[in-house]
Design an enzyme around this catalytic site. Structure first.
Site, mmCIF file in Angstrom:
data_model
loop_
_atom_site.group_PDB
_atom_site.id
_atom_site.type_symbol
_atom_site.label_atom_id
_atom_site.label_comp_id
_atom_site.label_asym_id
_atom_site.label_seq_id
_atom_site.Cartn_x
_atom_site.Cartn_y
_atom_site.Cartn_z
ATOM 1 N N PRO A 2 -9.306 -7.739 17.374
ATOM 2 C CG PRO A 2 -10.224 -9.138 15.710
ATOM 3 C CD PRO A 2 -10.197 -7.710 16.201
ATOM 4 N N PRO A 36 -13.094 -3.363 15.624
ATOM 5 C CG PRO A 36 -11.899 -2.415 17.387
ATOM 6 C CD PRO A 36 -12.825 -3.540 17.053
ATOM 7 N NE ARG A 41 -2.061 -5.291 17.120
ATOM 8 C CZ ARG A 41 -2.980 -4.497 17.655
ATOM 9 N NH1 ARG A 41 -4.252 -4.850 17.649
ATOM 10 N NH2 ARG A 41 -2.647 -3.347 18.195
ATOM 11 N NE ARG A 72 -16.173 -7.587 19.444
ATOM 12 C CZ ARG A 72 -15.036 -7.235 20.025
ATOM 13 N NH1 ARG A 72 -14.578 -7.900 21.064
ATOM 14 N NH2 ARG A 72 -14.344 -6.205 19.573
#
Length: 127
Positions: A2, A36, A41, A72
């Site tokens: 994300p 992940p 960021r 998700r």
């Protein structure tokens, strides 16, 4: 992904260490277990010109938009959003009770049909 895009009023940097806030958001995102590491960021942007509510000079805002990749469950997204929002609110502490701070958090899911990415960091970290 994300990407955590944080916009804030300039006066907030006088009251908080915003580099530390970026680290708090990053750590909270990692702790969710659904993102992940290589994709996380966090970036902050200061609004130097703003007018908030009644115009009181102590009024401040922090607005976070999390842009995430698709795939998700809503339950996973809700749990992650609540966890990250809680970490941000904990960081801001008593300032939230001052009557002069507004905090928002929104999570948007990208449409995979129109979302394109290249990431050389992923390759580097794989070695």
């Amino acid at each position: 992904m994300p990407h955590f895009i944080v916009e804030h009023s300039a006066n907030l940097s006088e009251r908080h260490d915003l580099k530390e806030l970026a680290k708090v958001i990053h750590a909270a995102a990692v702790e969710t277990g659904i993102f992940p590491l290589v994709g996380i960021r966090v970036r902050l942007y200061e609004a130097k010109i703003y007018e908030i509510a009644d115009g009181h000079e102590e009024n401040a805002f922090l607005a976070i938009v999390a842009r995430i990749g698709a795939g998700r469950t809503i339950e996973a997204r809700k749990a992650a959003a609540k966890s990250i929002f809680r970490a941000v609110c904990d960081f801001l502490g008593d300032d939230l009770n001052s009557g002069h701070l507004m905090v928002s958090f929104d999570m948007d899911e990208n449409d995979p049909d129109v979302s394109f990415k290249k990431n050389s960091v992923r390759t580097r970290l794989a070695h």
